[in-house]
Structure formats: structure tokens, C-alpha cells
Design a protein around this motif. Structure first.
Motif, PDB file in Angstrom:
ATOM      1  N   ILE A 355     -12.237  29.305 -34.507  1.00 22.84           N
ATOM      2  CA  ILE A 355     -13.561  29.335 -35.136  1.00 22.84           C
ATOM      3  C   ILE A 355     -13.835  30.710 -35.738  1.00 22.84           C
ATOM      4  N   GLU A 356     -13.505  31.770 -34.997  1.00 19.94           N
ATOM      5  CA  GLU A 356     -13.739  33.123 -35.511  1.00 19.94           C
ATOM      6  C   GLU A 356     -12.861  33.411 -36.720  1.00 19.94           C
ATOM      7  N   GLY A 357     -11.630  32.856 -36.711  1.00 13.21           N
ATOM      8  CA  GLY A 357     -10.760  33.028 -37.869  1.00 13.21           C
ATOM      9  C   GLY A 357     -11.346  32.374 -39.106  1.00 13.21           C
ATOM     10  N   LEU A 358     -11.882  31.155 -38.928  1.00 11.79           N
ATOM     11  CA  LEU A 358     -12.523  30.461 -40.044  1.00 11.79           C
ATOM     12  C   LEU A 358     -13.771  31.205 -40.497  1.00 11.79           C
ATOM     13  N   ARG A 359     -14.529  31.735 -39.539  1.00 14.73           N
ATOM     14  CA  ARG A 359     -15.738  32.489 -39.883  1.00 14.73           C
ATOM     15  C   ARG A 359     -15.387  33.768 -40.633  1.00 14.73           C
ATOM     16  N   PHE A 360     -14.310  34.433 -40.212  1.00 10.79           N
ATOM     17  CA  PHE A 360     -13.915  35.690 -40.872  1.00 10.79           C
ATOM     18  C   PHE A 360     -13.562  35.442 -42.334  1.00 10.79           C
ATOM     19  N   PHE A 361     -12.717  34.425 -42.588  1.00 10.10           N
ATOM     20  CA  PHE A 361     -12.308  34.163 -43.965  1.00 10.10           C
ATOM     21  C   PHE A 361     -13.422  33.509 -44.781  1.00 10.10           C
ATOM     22  N   SER A 362     -14.542  33.161 -44.102  1.00 14.85           N
ATOM     23  CA  SER A 362     -15.704  32.650 -44.820  1.00 14.85           C
ATOM     24  C   SER A 362     -16.749  33.737 -45.034  1.00 14.85           C
ATOM     25  N   GLY A 363     -16.418  34.961 -44.621  1.00 17.57           N
ATOM     26  CA  GLY A 363     -17.357  36.066 -44.797  1.00 17.57           C
ATOM     27  C   GLY A 363     -18.403  36.136 -43.704  1.00 17.57           C
TER      28      GLY A 363
END
Length: 824
Positions: A355-363
């Protein structure tokens, strides 16, 4: 002798080679434009912020080659910090310095090598750009795409001289990996690669080529892992593409063995090359972390391989059973969702990572919102729509690439729906998502923008017959001579019918080539070229010429810090804790470490940022003292931006609402809507305001010891940045008696190192017995050209009645002495 066709082919190849060399020269010159501004003072400085920490690692690696700096006590002081950056980029910088320095480079050679490295890597990126464009389109698109990429601002910005950051290596290695994967797909399709055909690989060498290219792709992916912690996301794209392509193959009724064989070889090669890299950086207890080189990267690639084999097996099952192709993506999406649910139930840690990886690449993320380069491409930091970022990154090429994308999407039908085209299309969507989410990823998207722009330009140029019109224009200078020759020939008597026909044909061809040029087409073609290249070259040149990020005020102050404060130990052996630390905002941490050569609490890794924010936002000197004593801070550095533009980020990280510090109103004026921010009392009571705006007045343990000698000003409305350095001292305590509950004020006149006059004042209330204590940070001794007193302390009580005039020594300040005041 060679035939005319062979000679023509040789000449064409020679022209293409010369053209590509010309593109390389242009790319190199564009990236070296920053050389003049970065070497103007005789030394070498660098762009940005992270660049300075990369130089620190390169400097360390040169002295300890091939060992890299993995733990540094000069950041996150006094605890130190483990560096998450993989080491390849800094190892290359150190190796280049050692080569240029003949094995023993001096400081200037190390800095020159570090500054030159991004230029070399940037120019090398032209090769995989050409490979991709040639494989997906054709050679002329490859050449033009490389030319556009050579001048595109988004890439010039990260690969110019002095931009010592690993982003340029990310682009080179990821593009090379994708280029070789595309070649593998293309050759696999041409050689009809399948599981059954692999049995004949010994006799059919053509089957070996796609496997070699797929393995080369894996090699570059592993080097990417050794360069950037975000590499797993780009490797994951291979599996994402496999899902899309397998779905399209099922829809078309084609087999996908070629796809899965190439993908499996790429991921397996990535795994093989990554294992030794991870083993060399293995964390204690086989700990796995996505933020560092560890066994995580190996396990992640294994998971990707398992996922790929699942896609392969399910694709074969759907094909064998003759099921509707829609079941394939539908079931896989369901499986992915179920997998996330499983992780959430049985492994909260790995679920949080996904989830944090997806959040990071989503800004998204804890501190992402405070990083200007991490905001969406079309939004400002305040959330307002803007085109400045996209134009600044791509010029007008974004619009042409958008047109190219839609045209190419429409063309991908039937026989033109080739795997390499699908890969490039999905790759473009993937990078577009990254760039739209965070503007910093425009440097990755520059690859696709360049190629798509080249594609649409050739489509338009061919429709205008631009090449033919240019040839007509070139030959028009010979028109008179050709006409005379034609007239002479037509006046001759014919000898035979064959010669007559030949001559007539010659005359017709002559007339055809001598027809006037279509100036509308010529002007349209030139305008198209100008619209693409002129803005890009202008912006790229502007980036390069205005390359210095560390202002003269900061450079002046940090050089003073290095020369005029006690040196700290272990700079090139940062395994031991140095004597003291420096506190500033995290933006400036890397500058302080590299230029000032002092340890910092907070730096650009966002280490120590919570303590830093709490210190600058507090309205209590006691809390400020508690923080600096806990962290063993000796110096605090502020600048105008911290007290103004950066204050909102400080407040946000400290958990405060900016509305508590500013009253923001929007007014309608003649020029339009204007936003006015009026400071509230809470801002005036904050530590950053007291230090920077009031020179530390009313503070008993912080004293100004230096302000930037460049652009120092007393004009509060000035937009010029001023840097100030404060020292934390025990302070001398003035004690005495006055009337009970009476206000007592200590006043001292001072002059800064720039000659600016200012007044220090600190007041306290006498208690019910009339006793008072006032802690002051300045001595009255003249210590030289720095900040010094120009008077003695004047102690007043009540209505400015003078109690006493007091002299305070430097030892009194540093030893925390108590000075008893005798009333006059």
C-alpha cells in the motif's frame, strides 16, 4: 566493384552514422552549458540538494575504494543514519575520479569527475533511445527521437554538468533494459519462438538471439536495482505488460509462448545478477527492506517470476479450454484482490509495504506533500492548476507527443498490433501515470515523449513531402543551367528512336525536378521543426546556464562555518559520533554537510525533521533548549525562506495548522484576485521568527554569530535571502533586585559582521521579593570582525530608569556564570 545499390546503401549508412555522431555532440554541448556558471569562482559547485550528498559519498568512496558510505554519523545527528541509496552511481563517480586522477585524484579532480558523470551517462542514454525507436518504428524515427531527446529539458535538467544525482542512471539503465526486452520480443516473433521450438535451439541459432537480448535486459535491470530503490516498480512492469499482451493474444487466438519465454528469461537473469548484489549488502539477520539493498529485492523478483508462471499457466489453460478471453483478465484481477486481502489478514507488514509503495508512486506519503518535486504535474504546491511544469519539462513536445500517442494507438490494429508496439504503448501509459502523479518523474517520461514526438513529426513531414520540397529548393539554384542544357539537347537531331526516347525521358525528369518548390509546405515543415526544437533548446539552455542552486548567501555562510567554528572529527570516517551538531531545516542539510563539513540533525533524507520542525515552531525557549540539548546542537542556521515561504511545511510537519499563524484573505484588486497572508501573534512568537526576524532578541541562550555578507539587509520587505548562524550558549545570568513585580530589561547594542547595527533586549519580571534573573547570550568584549557588542549591557527597571551598566566577558557566557548586579 560494388553495384550502385551497394554504394547507395553504404552512403546512407555513412550519413546515418555521421548524423548520430552529430546528435551525440549536440547532446554533450547542451549538457555542458552549465559548466561556466558552476565553475565561475574557480572551483566547482553543484546543482540541487541531493547532489551534495552524492558528492560526499563519492569523496568517501575515492578514499576507501571500493567501499561505499552506508552509515553516516554526520546526518540524523547524534544518532547517525543508514543510507538507503544503492551504491552503483557513486561507485562510478569514484571510479571516474580515480581514472582521471591517475589513481590519486585531488579534491578538484574528484569534484570534476562527479560533475561530469551525469553528462556522460546522459549522452550514453541516446543509444537505448535510438534502439527503442528503431525497433518500434524505424531508423529515421530513431535518429530524430534521439535528437529530440538530446535537447529535451526534462532530461537535460538531470544530466547537465554538476547534476550529480542517480536519476540520470535510472533513465539509462531502465531504458536499456526495456530496449533489449523489446528487441527480444521482436526477434522472438520473427523466429516463431515457442516452447517446442526451443528443442531446436542448437541447430537454429536465430532462436538464441531473443534469449540473449532478454538476458541482457535482466542484466540492466539488476544494475538498476544496484542504482535505485524504486527499481522493483520498473521491473514489475514486465509482468504488467505480459498480462496485457497475453490478453490481446488470447483475444486474437494466438499463442503467447514467445512472450512468456522472453519475460521469464529476463526475470531469471535479473534474479541471478541481483543475488550477488543483495548478498554483498545483506542486512543483519537476513532482514528485508524495500528502502535498502537487501534480500527483499531477491524475494521480490522471485514473486514476480511466480506471478509470471501463473499468468503463463492460466493463459495456456484458457486457450486449451477454448474459454472466452475475458475470463483471463477478470480472474487475474480477482486473484490480485484476493492476494491483497490475504496479505492484510496474515501479514500486515507486507500489506503495508504494498500500500505504501502504491501511495509513494501516486504522490502520497507522510512527507511527500512538503516536497515540491513530488506534487502532480499539472498542480502547484497549493493545489492550483498550472502548465508551467509540463512546459518547463517538455516545451511544446508534450502536445506533439500526445497527438503521436493517439495516432499510434489507432494504428495498432490487425497485423500492426505487434508486441513491441503494445509494449511501447503500455510503457508510455505507465510513465505518464508516474509523471502525472509526481512531476519529478518527467525525466523518465522524457524517453516516450521524445520518440512519440519524432513519430508524429515524420508523419506530418511525409504528408507535407518536406524532404522532396527541400531537394527541389536545393536544386533550384541549378535551374538556369539545366534549362539551357535542356534547350540545347532538344535542338539536336535525333540519331535513333531509342536515343530520342531516352532524351525525352531525361527532359521530363529535368522538368519534374525543376518545378518550383511549394513554399507553404516548406514553411509549414520549418514551423513544425521550430515549434518542437526552439522551446526545448531555449529551456534546456536556460536550465544549464542558471544551474547553481546553492545561493551565494548560503555558500558564504557555510564556508564561514567551516573556517570559523571548531572542526568536528570523523568527516571521512563517519562511524564515530562527532563533537556537536548543526540544526537547520532539512532542505539545507546536505549543503551543510558537504560545504560546511559539519554534522546535521535534519537533511534531505527527511531524517531528524520532526525535531527540527518542533524547534522552529515552538513559542517556548525552554522547549527549544530541551531539543538542542537532547541533540547536542551547537549551531542553528536560518534563512529568510524558513521564516516565510517554507514556514507552511515546517508547521505541517510539526502537526500545526498554518491558519493558526497566518490570516489568509483573497481580495479583488485592479489586477485581479490577490491573496494576502497577514502574520498572527503565534507566528511572531515562534522560534524561527524570533531568531531570523528579530536576531534572537528576547532569547537568552542563542546569539547571532554570523549573517551572510552578500545581500544582507534590514529591509523586512526585501525578497533577497539572508542566512544567519546562531550559537547555542549557556549564557551569563544577571541577578539583582528591583521593586517587587517590576519589569527589568537588559539592553545591548551590537554590530553584525556586515556592519549592520541591531539591538538585543531581554526582559524578566522581578518576583514578589524584588529578585530577578536575566540570562543573556552576548559578551561585551570585542572579539574581532564578527558580531560584537558596541556598548555595555544597560539594565533598566520600570519606566526606563537605569539600574546598572554591566560588562560581561566571553568566559561568563561560555561558562554560564552568574553575575550579581549592584544598583547604581
Amino acid at each position: 566493384m560494388r553495384s550502385p545499390a551497394e554504394k547507395g546503401s553504404a552512403n546512407s549508412s555513412r550519413i546515418k552514422i555521421i548524423s548520430f555522431i552529430a546528435v551525440i555532440v549536440v547532446a554533450f554541448l547542451m549538457r555542458m552549458l552549465s559548466y561556466a556558471s558552476l565553475t565561475a569562482d574557480g572551483g566547482i559547485t553543484f546543482t540541487g540538494y541531493d547532489e551534495f550528498y552524492h558528492m560526499r559519498r563519492i569523496l568517501y568512496t575515492v578514499s576507501s575504494f571500493p567501499h561505499i558510505l552506508n552509515f553516516d554519523t554526520y546526518i540524523n545527528y547524534p544518532y547517525g543514519f543508514e543510507i538507503g541509496w544503492p551504491p552503483l552511481f557513486d561507485l562510478l563517480g569514484a571510479l571516474l575520479a580515480i581514472i582521471l586522477g591517475g589513481g590519486h585524484p585531488d579534491m578538484h579532480t574528484v569534484e570534476f569527475a562527479g560533475a561530469l558523470l551525469p553528462v556522460l551517462l546522459g549522452v550514453l542514454t541516446l543509444i537505448p533511445v535510438y534502439m527503442v525507436a528503431t525497433s518500434v518504428f524505424d531508423r529515421k524515427t530513431g535518429l530524430l527521437g534521439a535528437f529530440i531527446f538530446a535537447v529535451l529539458p526534462a532530461h537535460v535538467y538531470i544530466s547537465r554538468f554538476g547534476a550529480v544525482d542517480h536519476h540520470v542512471a535510472e533513465v539509462l539503465l531502465s531504458t536499456a533494459a526495456y530496449a533489449f526486452f523489446i528487441l527480444a520480443l521482436k526477434l522472438a516473433g520473427e523466429s516463431k519462438l515457442s516452447l517446442n521450438s526451443l528443442k531446436n535451439i542448437a541447430s537454429d541459432k536465430k532462436l538464441l538471439n531473443p534469449l540473449v537480448f532478454a538476458a541482457a535486459s535482466g542484466l540492466f535491470f539488476s544494475l538498476l536495482v544496484f542504482t535505485w530503490v524504486g527499481a522493483p516498480a520498473l521491473i514489475s512492469f514486465v509482468v504488467l505488460y505480459a498480462l496485457v499482451q497475453a490478453t490481446l493474444d488470447l483475444k486474437a487466438g494466438k499463442g503467447s509462448d514467445y512472450l512468456f519465454v522472453c519475460s521469464a528469461v529476463t526475470l531469471f537473469a535479473t534474479l541471478l545478477f541481483t543475488i550477488p548484489l543483495s548478498a554483498g549488502a545483506a542486512r543483519p539477520g537476513l532482514e528485508m527492506s524495500a528502502m535498502y539493498l537487501s534480500w527483499f529485492q531477491v524475494v521480490y523478483v522471485l514473486i514476480l517470476l511466480a506471478g509470471l508462471f501463473f499468468l503463463w499457466g492460466f493463459s495456456a489453460y484458457v486457450s486449451k479450454k477454448g474459454m472466452d478471453w475475458k475470463y483471463y483478465p477478470g480472474v487475474l484481477i480477482l486473484v490480485f484482490g484476493s492476494g491483497l486481502l490475504f496479505l492484510r489478514l496474515f501479514s500486515v507488514e507486507y500489506y503495508a509495504f504494498v500500500i505504501e509503495g502504491l501511495r509513494f508512486f501516486s504522490g502520497k506519503g507522510e512527507y511527500i506533500g512538503t516536497i515540491s518535486e513530488a506534487v502532480p504535474l499539472f498542480l502547484t504546491s497549493q493545489g492550483k492548476f498550472t502548465l508551467s511544469s509540463v512546459i518547463g519539462s517538455f516545451g511544446l513536445s508534450f502536445l506533439t507527443a500526445l497527438a503521436g500517442f493517439f495516432l499510434f494507438s489507432l494504428e495498432l490494429k490487425g497485423e500492426k498490433l505487434k508486441p513491441e508496439g503494445v509494449f511501447f504503448l503500455v510503457w508510455t501509459l505507465f510513465y505518464a501515470y508516474l509523471a502525472l502523479s509526481q512531476r519529478r518523474f518527467t525525466y523518465l517520461f522524457a524517453i516516450n515523449i521524445s520518440i512519440l514526438t519524432a513519430y508524429i513529426m515524420w508523419v506530418l513531414m511525409d504528408s507535407l513531402d518536406f524532404g522532396k520540397e527541400i531537394k527541389k529548393l536545393v536544386k533550384s539554384g541549378k535551374k538556369t543551367e539545366n534549362n539551357s542544357e535542356s534547350t540545347f539537347k532538344t535542338g539536336q537531331k535525333t540519331v535513333s528512336r531509342t536515343k530520342s526516347k531516352s532524351k525525352a525521358r531525361h527532359v521530363a525528369e529535368s522538368r519534374s525536378t525543376d518545378e518550383g518548390s511549394d513554399y507553404f509546405k516548406l514553411v509549414s515543415g520549418v514551423a513544425l521543426i521550430g515549434l518542437v526544437f526552439v522551446p526545448s533548446i531555449w529551456l534546456g539552455a536556460a536550465f544549464s546556464k542558471d544551474a547553481v542552486s546553492i545561493g551565494p548567501e548560503w555558500e558564504d555562510s557555510l564556508k564561514w562555518l567551516e573556517a570559523s567554528t571548531p572542526a568536528t572529527s570523523y568527516y571521512l570516517e563517519p562511524s564515530e559520533t562527532p563533537e556537536y551538531g548543526v540544526l537547520s531545516w532539512w532542505d539545507y542539510g546536505n549543503w551543510i554537510v558537504y560545504v560546511g563539513k559539519r554534522p546535521v540533525v535534519a537533511n534531505n533524507f527527511q531524517t531528524g525533521v520532526d525535531d527540527s520542525a518542533r524547534f522552529f515552531i515552538t513559542d517556548s525557549e525552554e522547549e527549544a533548549k530541551t531539543i538542542v540539548e537532547k541533540l547536542n546542537v551547537k549551531y542553528v542556521i536560518t534563512d529568510t525562506l524558513m521564516a516565510e515561504g517554507k514556514f507552511s511545511a515546517i508547521a505541517e510537519i510539526a502537526g500545526k495548522n498554518i491558519g493558526d499563524y497566518y490570516e489568509v484573505k483573497t481580495t479583488n484588486e485592479n489586477t485581479g484576485l490577490t491573496t494576502v497572508a497577514t502574520p498572527k501573534q503565534a507566528l511572531l512568537q515562534s522560534e524561527i521568527y524570533k531568531l531570523h526576524k528579530l536576531d534572537g532578541t528576547s532569547l537568552g541562550n542563542f546569539r547571532l554569530i554570523h549573517e551572510s555578507t552578500i545581500n544582507s539587509t534590514e529591509n523586512e520587505s526585501s525578497k533577497i535571502d539572508t542566512v544567519k548562524i546562531f550559537e547555542y550558549v549557556p549564557g551569563a545570568t544577571l541577578t539583582g533586585t528591583a521593586s517587587p513585580n517590576q519589569a527589568v530589561m537588559a539592553t545591548l547594542e551590537l554590530s553584525s559582521n556586515t556592519g549592520r547595527k541591531f539591538t538585543y533586549q531581554k526582559g524578566e519580571m522581578a518576583d514578589e521579593n524584588g529578585s530577578f534573573e536575566i540570562t543573556v547570550p552576548y559578551s561585551t568584549e570585542n572579539t574581532g570582525n564578527g558580531v560584537h557588542a558596541t556598548s555595555a549591557y544597560s539594565l533598566t527597571a520600570g519606566d526606563n530608569s537605569t539600574i546598572a551598566t554591566i560588562q560581561v566577558t566571553e568566559n561568563d557566557i561560555l561558562d554560564g556564570n552568574i553575575i550579581k548586579v549592584k544598583n547604581s
